[in-house]
Write a protein that holds these residues in place. Sequence first.
Motif, short mmCIF file in Angstrom:
data_model
loop_
_atom_site.label_atom_id
_atom_site.label_comp_id
_atom_site.label_asym_id
_atom_site.label_seq_id
_atom_site.Cartn_x
_atom_site.Cartn_y
_atom_site.Cartn_z
N GLU A 75 0.83 -1.21 0.00
CA GLU A 75 0.00 0.00 0.00
C GLU A 75 0.87 1.26 0.00
N GLU A 76 1.95 1.25 0.78
CA GLU A 76 2.83 2.41 0.83
C GLU A 76 3.63 2.56 -0.46
N ILE A 77 4.04 1.45 -1.03
CA ILE A 77 4.74 1.51 -2.32
C ILE A 77 3.83 2.11 -3.39
N ASP A 78 2.56 1.73 -3.36
CA ASP A 78 1.60 2.27 -4.33
C ASP A 78 1.46 3.78 -4.18
N VAL A 79 1.42 4.25 -2.94
CA VAL A 79 1.32 5.70 -2.70
C VAL A 79 2.57 6.41 -3.21
N LEU A 80 3.73 5.86 -2.90
CA LEU A 80 4.99 6.46 -3.36
C LEU A 80 5.02 6.55 -4.88
N ASN A 81 4.54 5.51 -5.55
CA ASN A 81 4.52 5.52 -7.01
C ASN A 81 3.53 6.54 -7.56
#
Length: 207
Positions: free
Chosen positions: A50-56
């Motif tokens: 979920e955090e990787i998705d936000v960063l992307n």
Amino acid sequence: MKYYLSSYKFGNQIKELKSLIPQNNKIGHINNSRDWVGVDLERANKHQQEEIDVLNEIGFKAVPLDLKKYFHKTEELNSTLNSLGGIWVSGGNTFVLRMAMKLSGFDKIFEKLKNRDNFLYGGYSAGICVLSDSLKSIEIADDPNNFPYKGINKPIYKGLGVFNYSFMPHYDSDHFESEAIGKEIQRCIDNKWLFKALRDGEVIIIE
């Protein structure tokens, strides 16, 4: 090194975080603060994605960076970090995160890494607490005697030493650790330890 230090998650300065994206926008997401004994791995992995998705979505090219894969392989980790423009260090148990940083040699690499002007260190909660010179002020909120890795059976109280004060995230916030942080702050006051309290949503940016 530039710093984006949040109390919880990405905080309320996403616009400013976008402005900190380095030219090399590939960033490693470190989730090892959630390696503690008894963790729900499925939940931890979901949380990381979920955090990787936000960063992307923000504009990074985020990839998982599991320090366990680099235990006793410091040169390999150094090579990986040199290929990145930054890291995002997630919240969890500060002491577990510190152990992973020691076993992987991240703490030694960091001494040179922090001198890179174009490198971004972003994170929250445990991810910012570990930057202090000492972790003694966070042992109520985070269990220092949780040992998920072979080779370490004593707490590491020495932080990465970027700051001579402790971070107190989740202060006066709707967070399950807020009460414990209040107790930590009182300990800091009683012992005359320097600290900086952050409410969830608040961010410290250092360029």
